[in-house]
Design a protein around this motif. Structure first.
Motif, mmCIF file in Angstrom:
data_model
loop_
_atom_site.group_PDB
_atom_site.id
_atom_site.type_symbol
_atom_site.label_atom_id
_atom_site.label_comp_id
_atom_site.label_asym_id
_atom_site.label_seq_id
_atom_site.Cartn_x
_atom_site.Cartn_y
_atom_site.Cartn_z
ATOM 1 N N ALA A 1 65.604 38.321 -81.003
ATOM 2 C CA ALA A 1 64.459 38.434 -80.094
ATOM 3 C C ALA A 1 64.266 37.145 -79.303
ATOM 4 O O ALA A 1 64.016 37.179 -78.089
ATOM 5 C CB ALA A 1 63.194 38.778 -80.886
ATOM 6 N N LEU A 2 64.378 36.000 -79.973
ATOM 7 C CA LEU A 2 64.234 34.714 -79.300
ATOM 8 C C LEU A 2 65.381 34.476 -78.320
ATOM 9 O O LEU A 2 65.163 34.044 -77.182
ATOM 10 C CB LEU A 2 64.196 33.592 -80.341
ATOM 11 C CG LEU A 2 64.096 32.169 -79.787
ATOM 12 C CD1 LEU A 2 62.808 31.970 -79.010
ATOM 13 C CD2 LEU A 2 64.208 31.152 -80.932
ATOM 14 N N THR A 3 66.593 34.769 -78.736
ATOM 15 C CA THR A 3 67.759 34.579 -77.873
ATOM 16 C C THR A 3 67.665 35.452 -76.633
ATOM 17 O O THR A 3 67.968 35.009 -75.514
ATOM 18 C CB THR A 3 69.053 34.888 -78.652
ATOM 19 O OG1 THR A 3 69.157 33.984 -79.753
ATOM 20 C CG2 THR A 3 70.279 34.755 -77.769
ATOM 21 N N LEU A 4 67.240 36.690 -76.802
ATOM 22 C CA LEU A 4 67.101 37.588 -75.667
ATOM 23 C C LEU A 4 66.067 37.068 -74.670
ATOM 24 O O LEU A 4 66.220 37.242 -73.450
ATOM 25 C CB LEU A 4 66.718 38.985 -76.142
ATOM 26 C CG LEU A 4 67.853 39.774 -76.810
ATOM 27 C CD1 LEU A 4 67.292 40.974 -77.565
ATOM 28 C CD2 LEU A 4 68.881 40.230 -75.775
ATOM 29 N N ALA A 5 65.025 36.421 -75.157
ATOM 30 C CA ALA A 5 64.041 35.821 -74.255
ATOM 31 C C ALA A 5 64.695 34.742 -73.395
ATOM 32 O O ALA A 5 64.485 34.672 -72.174
ATOM 33 C CB ALA A 5 62.873 35.247 -75.054
ATOM 34 N N TRP A 6 65.497 33.894 -74.027
ATOM 35 C CA TRP A 6 66.186 32.831 -73.276
ATOM 36 C C TRP A 6 67.206 33.429 -72.308
ATOM 37 O O TRP A 6 67.307 33.013 -71.155
ATOM 38 C CB TRP A 6 66.869 31.875 -74.253
ATOM 39 C CG TRP A 6 67.231 30.567 -73.639
ATOM 40 C CD1 TRP A 6 66.514 29.405 -73.651
ATOM 41 C CD2 TRP A 6 68.439 30.281 -72.906
ATOM 42 N NE1 TRP A 6 67.187 28.417 -72.969
ATOM 43 C CE2 TRP A 6 68.366 28.927 -72.497
ATOM 44 C CE3 TRP A 6 69.557 31.027 -72.546
ATOM 45 C CZ2 TRP A 6 69.380 28.310 -71.764
ATOM 46 C CZ3 TRP A 6 70.564 30.425 -71.804
ATOM 47 C CH2 TRP A 6 70.461 29.081 -71.437
ATOM 48 N N PHE A 7 67.955 34.455 -72.771
ATOM 49 C CA PHE A 7 68.937 35.113 -71.910
ATOM 50 C C PHE A 7 68.263 35.769 -70.700
ATOM 51 O O PHE A 7 68.792 35.724 -69.583
ATOM 52 C CB PHE A 7 69.699 36.183 -72.695
ATOM 53 C CG PHE A 7 70.756 35.667 -73.629
ATOM 54 C CD1 PHE A 7 71.016 34.311 -73.765
ATOM 55 C CD2 PHE A 7 71.506 36.551 -74.402
ATOM 56 C CE1 PHE A 7 71.992 33.835 -74.636
ATOM 57 C CE2 PHE A 7 72.497 36.095 -75.268
ATOM 58 C CZ PHE A 7 72.737 34.733 -75.387
ATOM 59 N N LEU A 8 67.111 36.395 -70.916
ATOM 60 C CA LEU A 8 66.419 37.064 -69.825
ATOM 61 C C LEU A 8 65.966 36.067 -68.760
ATOM 62 O O LEU A 8 66.116 36.318 -67.564
ATOM 63 C CB LEU A 8 65.219 37.843 -70.361
ATOM 64 C CG LEU A 8 64.373 38.595 -69.334
ATOM 65 C CD1 LEU A 8 65.217 39.508 -68.462
ATOM 66 C CD2 LEU A 8 63.271 39.383 -70.027
ATOM 67 N N GLU A 9 65.449 34.940 -69.184
ATOM 68 C CA GLU A 9 65.048 33.922 -68.220
ATOM 69 C C GLU A 9 66.258 33.413 -67.439
ATOM 70 O O GLU A 9 66.170 33.194 -66.224
ATOM 71 C CB GLU A 9 64.353 32.769 -68.945
ATOM 72 C CG GLU A 9 64.019 31.560 -68.087
ATOM 73 C CD GLU A 9 63.003 31.819 -66.984
ATOM 74 O OE1 GLU A 9 62.694 30.875 -66.228
ATOM 75 O OE2 GLU A 9 62.514 32.962 -66.849
#
Length: 223
Positions: free
Chosen positions: A165-173
């Protein structure tokens, strides 16, 4: 994972959102405890959550406990629909916000964007999500995707682990950063997009993808 460990994980995830430039005074995150409940971080600025500061247990179905932020209803609606989801991040990051102001979301143009193939879903209402009807709409818009952009109010990511979930947040940005660059260059209709097969092959969690990003974003955390 026991209750105290979940508390530590939620605090670290919240502080990591701030450390990664993904959340300022606003944002929250949670981890599922079981099929009936989840743990959400303390209702304050993610980066200011202190060691030992307890989050709140929230029912997957039912009223929000006193003191829990209204937008946590989105967590409820996603957990209700997605039994595989074990963690959620709600954040307001600069590039996602700028792109959403134009009514756009990232497309699968590079490696990190492949996780959101073919394109991140968009909930168009700019209002804050503070009632069950709106939260239901966001969850339905998200469907089976791993992220949804919430009007001009940031985004939500959902993962099978807190690390995801945290990684996906960084990837999305980062995907939003690339999308803005392509738009600014006037190349939106000319730049290549990943095919479904390319995106499926690239969007892997093998090789400690999420764990390495977690280590990076939580480095130096007090807990």
């Amino acid at each position: 994972m026991n209750f105290e460990n979940n508390q530590v994980v939620v605090r670290k995830m919240a502080r990591a959102l701030a450390r990664g430039g993904l959340a300022n005074a606003y944002g929250h995150c949670s981890v599922r405890m079981d099929e009936h409940s989840f743990l959400v971080c303390a209702a304050q600025s993610p980066g200011l959550i202190k060691s030992g500061e307890a989050g709140s247990v929230v029912p997957v179905v039912g009223d929000l406990p006193e003191g829990v932020l209204g937008e946590v209803r989105m967590h409820q609606q996603i957990y209700q629909r997605r039994p595989e989801v074990r963690a959620i991040c709600r954040f307001i990051s600069p590039n996602v916000l700028a792109l959403s102001a134009m009514g756009y979301t990232p497309k699968a143009r590079h490696g990190f964007g492949s996780y959101f193939y073919p394109q991140v879903p968009f909930w168009p209402d700019p209002a804050l999500i503070r009632n069950d009807q709106a939260a239901n709409g966001v969850a339905q818009t998200m469907g089976g995707a791993c992220a949804v952009v919430v009007g001009c109010n940031g985004a939500v990511t959902a993962g099978e682990t807190p690390e995801q979930a945290l990684t996906l947040a960084w990837f999305l940005e980062d995907a939003a950063r690339v999308e803005l660059a392509v738009l600014a260059a006037g190349m939106a209709d000319k730049s290549p997009l990943m095919s479904e097969d390319q995106a499926r092959n690239r969007a892997t969690w093998q090789g400690r993808i999420a764990e390495r990003m977690w280590d990076y974003l939580t480095a130096g955390d007090p807990e």
